[in-house]
Design an enzyme around this catalytic site. Sequence first.
Site, PDB file in Angstrom:
ATOM      1  N   GLU A  98       0.837  -1.206   0.000  1.00 32.53           N
ATOM      2  CA  GLU A  98       0.000   0.000   0.000  1.00 32.53           C
ATOM      3  C   GLU A  98       0.873   1.256   0.000  1.00 32.53           C
ATOM      4  O   GLU A  98       1.998   1.238   0.502  1.00 32.53           O
ATOM      5  CB  GLU A  98      -0.836   0.019   1.290  1.00 32.53           C
ATOM      6  CG  GLU A  98      -2.329  -0.135   1.139  1.00 32.53           C
ATOM      7  CD  GLU A  98      -3.063   0.954   0.396  1.00 32.53           C
ATOM      8  OE1 GLU A  98      -2.560   1.501  -0.592  1.00 32.53           O
ATOM      9  OE2 GLU A  98      -4.184   1.267   0.819  1.00 32.53           O
ATOM     10  N   ASP A  99       0.333   2.335  -0.536  1.00 28.53           N
ATOM     11  CA  ASP A  99       1.035   3.611  -0.464  1.00 28.53           C
ATOM     12  C   ASP A  99       0.877   4.237   0.927  1.00 28.53           C
ATOM     13  O   ASP A  99       1.831   4.686   1.542  1.00 28.53           O
ATOM     14  CB  ASP A  99       0.558   4.579  -1.564  1.00 28.53           C
ATOM     15  CG  ASP A  99      -0.968   4.671  -1.659  1.00 28.53           C
ATOM     16  OD1 ASP A  99      -1.686   4.095  -0.809  1.00 28.53           O
ATOM     17  OD2 ASP A  99      -1.448   5.330  -2.596  1.00 28.53           O
ATOM     18  N   ASP A 102      -4.707   5.303   6.065  1.00 29.50           N
ATOM     19  CA  ASP A 102      -5.261   6.483   6.738  1.00 29.50           C
ATOM     20  C   ASP A 102      -6.387   6.028   7.677  1.00 29.50           C
ATOM     21  O   ASP A 102      -6.141   5.645   8.815  1.00 29.50           O
ATOM     22  CB  ASP A 102      -5.743   7.463   5.664  1.00 29.50           C
ATOM     23  CG  ASP A 102      -6.284   8.762   6.224  1.00 29.50           C
ATOM     24  OD1 ASP A 102      -6.024   9.067   7.396  1.00 29.50           O
ATOM     25  OD2 ASP A 102      -6.985   9.486   5.480  1.00 29.50           O
ATOM     26  N   LYS A 130      -0.700   6.885   8.601  1.00 31.93           N
ATOM     27  CA  LYS A 130      -1.247   8.107   9.210  1.00 31.93           C
ATOM     28  C   LYS A 130      -2.191   7.677  10.330  1.00 31.93           C
ATOM     29  O   LYS A 130      -3.410   7.717  10.175  1.00 31.93           O
ATOM     30  CB  LYS A 130      -2.058   8.864   8.146  1.00 31.93           C
ATOM     31  CG  LYS A 130      -1.441  10.137   7.692  1.00 31.93           C
ATOM     32  CD  LYS A 130      -2.285  11.076   6.858  1.00 31.93           C
ATOM     33  CE  LYS A 130      -3.261  10.594   5.869  1.00 31.93           C
ATOM     34  NZ  LYS A 130      -3.754  11.641   4.939  1.00 31.93           N
ATOM     35  N   PHE A 151      -2.578  15.978   4.085  1.00 31.83           N
ATOM     36  CA  PHE A 151      -2.808  15.398   2.770  1.00 31.83           C
ATOM     37  C   PHE A 151      -1.515  15.452   1.980  1.00 31.83           C
ATOM     38  O   PHE A 151      -0.990  16.531   1.708  1.00 31.83           O
ATOM     39  CB  PHE A 151      -3.933  16.118   2.029  1.00 31.83           C
ATOM     40  CG  PHE A 151      -4.278  15.432   0.745  1.00 31.83           C
ATOM     41  CD1 PHE A 151      -5.020  14.257   0.755  1.00 31.83           C
ATOM     42  CD2 PHE A 151      -3.842  15.924  -0.477  1.00 31.83           C
ATOM     43  CE1 PHE A 151      -5.318  13.578  -0.428  1.00 31.83           C
ATOM     44  CE2 PHE A 151      -4.136  15.264  -1.663  1.00 31.83           C
ATOM     45  CZ  PHE A 151      -4.877  14.094  -1.634  1.00 31.83           C
ATOM     46  N   VAL A 152      -0.977  14.271   1.648  1.00 27.48           N
ATOM     47  CA  VAL A 152       0.318  14.217   0.979  1.00 27.48           C
ATOM     48  C   VAL A 152       0.184  13.711  -0.462  1.00 27.48           C
ATOM     49  O   VAL A 152      -0.764  12.981  -0.784  1.00 27.48           O
ATOM     50  CB  VAL A 152       1.320  13.331   1.761  1.00 27.48           C
ATOM     51  CG1 VAL A 152       1.662  13.962   3.100  1.00 27.48           C
ATOM     52  CG2 VAL A 152       0.794  11.915   1.956  1.00 27.48           C
ATOM     53  N   ASP A 158      -1.628  10.722  -5.378  1.00 28.55           N
ATOM     54  CA  ASP A 158      -2.103  11.766  -6.279  1.00 28.55           C
ATOM     55  C   ASP A 158      -3.039  12.758  -5.610  1.00 28.55           C
ATOM     56  O   ASP A 158      -3.557  12.528  -4.521  1.00 28.55           O
ATOM     57  CB  ASP A 158      -2.887  11.128  -7.435  1.00 28.55           C
ATOM     58  CG  ASP A 158      -4.281  10.655  -6.991  1.00 28.55           C
ATOM     59  OD1 ASP A 158      -4.359   9.928  -5.982  1.00 28.55           O
ATOM     60  OD2 ASP A 158      -5.280  11.049  -7.631  1.00 28.55           O
ATOM     61  N   ARG A 164       1.614  12.099  -9.039  1.00 23.98           N
ATOM     62  CA  ARG A 164       2.105  10.741  -8.760  1.00 23.98           C
ATOM     63  C   ARG A 164       3.580  10.606  -9.120  1.00 23.98           C
ATOM     64  O   ARG A 164       4.284   9.771  -8.571  1.00 23.98           O
ATOM     65  CB  ARG A 164       1.320   9.700  -9.569  1.00 23.98           C
ATOM     66  CG  ARG A 164      -0.144   9.550  -9.157  1.00 23.98           C
ATOM     67  CD  ARG A 164      -0.721   8.296  -9.807  1.00 23.98           C
ATOM     68  NE  ARG A 164      -2.170   8.267  -9.819  1.00 23.98           N
ATOM     69  CZ  ARG A 164      -2.934   7.817  -8.822  1.00 23.98           C
ATOM     70  NH1 ARG A 164      -2.368   7.388  -7.714  1.00 23.98           N
ATOM     71  NH2 ARG A 164      -4.243   7.809  -8.929  1.00 23.98           N
TER      72      ARG A 164
HETATM   73  P1  5GP Z   1      -7.918   4.647   3.932  1.00 28.66           P
HETATM   74  O1  5GP Z   1      -8.905   3.638   3.409  1.00 28.66           O
HETATM   75  O2  5GP Z   1      -6.903   4.047   4.875  1.00 28.66           O
HETATM   76  O3  5GP Z   1      -8.584   5.859   4.524  1.00 28.66           O
HETATM   77  O4  5GP Z   1      -7.149   5.252   2.719  1.00 28.66           O
HETATM   78  C1  5GP Z   1      -6.390   4.507   1.867  1.00 28.66           C
HETATM   79  C2  5GP Z   1      -6.256   5.194   0.526  1.00 28.66           C
HETATM   80  O5  5GP Z   1      -6.676   6.569   0.566  1.00 28.66           O
HETATM   81  C3  5GP Z   1      -4.799   5.213   0.119  1.00 28.66           C
HETATM   82  O6  5GP Z   1      -4.446   4.058  -0.575  1.00 28.66           O
HETATM   83  C4  5GP Z   1      -4.744   6.451  -0.746  1.00 28.66           C
HETATM   84  O7  5GP Z   1      -5.139   6.129  -2.051  1.00 28.66           O
HETATM   85  C5  5GP Z   1      -5.770   7.384  -0.139  1.00 28.66           C
HETATM   86  N1  5GP Z   1      -5.145   8.350   0.791  1.00 28.66           N
HETATM   87  C6  5GP Z   1      -5.183   8.372   2.152  1.00 28.66           C
HETATM   88  N2  5GP Z   1      -4.478   9.405   2.637  1.00 28.66           N
HETATM   89  C7  5GP Z   1      -3.976  10.064   1.563  1.00 28.66           C
HETATM   90  C8  5GP Z   1      -3.159  11.242   1.408  1.00 28.66           C
HETATM   91  O8  5GP Z   1      -2.706  11.901   2.351  1.00 28.66           O
HETATM   92  N3  5GP Z   1      -2.873  11.595   0.130  1.00 28.66           N
HETATM   93  C9  5GP Z   1      -3.312  10.909  -0.967  1.00 28.66           C
HETATM   94  N4  5GP Z   1      -2.952  11.356  -2.160  1.00 28.66           N
HETATM   95  N5  5GP Z   1      -4.089   9.815  -0.860  1.00 28.66           N
HETATM   96  C10 5GP Z   1      -4.402   9.391   0.395  1.00 28.66           C
END
Ligand code: 5GP
Length: 179
Positions: A98-99, A102, A130, A151-152, A158, A164
Amino acid sequence: MHKDISEILVSQQEIDDICTTLGKQLTKDYEGKNPLLVGLLKGCVPFMSDLSKKIDLKLEQAYMSVSSYHGGISSSGNVNIKMDLDISIQDRDVIIVEDIVDTANTIVTIINLFKHRGAKSVKVATLLDKPAGRTQTYEPEYVGKTIPKAFVVGYGLDFDEYYRNLPYVGILKPEVYKK
Ligand code: 5GP
């Protein structure tokens, strides 16, 4: 592109070091196994590429595409599978790449799906974590760097499909997404 970034959070050198460290750890932890790396598109692409080269094991790589954002800067809470895996994960040792984690909605949904599909084990390697964004209790097994709630973008991440290709991870200036 670089002028839209207010602060570099993870430099190219740091990303390189993270891939080396996590790659060594995964090589050790999965010794004698042939894990299947599953990358979550599109954000995983640079990390999958760099991390996999640092894992000294015979492994397979596969991708799936899921989305929880719809062009904005916060999770919608619903996880959609846009493109599924093209191989079976039955009895496989799966490492999800995963990138960023959150809220953890995406990763927890996918972990449960993979367990339901009969994976032998499911662990997660994420470049960024995060924890302040969590809406449920969850901790990834392999974390490159823990970052504050911002927000990164960059290195796969992206905003509206842009940024990206930044070689580092940075904080996007709020005026860019408030436009
Ligand atoms: P989650 O389901 O944990 O809230 O979020 C996972 C996905 O949300 C990540 O794979 C990513 O695509 C997107 N995401 C969460 N935080 C960020 C952020 O700070 N920047 C960006 N560009 N995408 C995020």
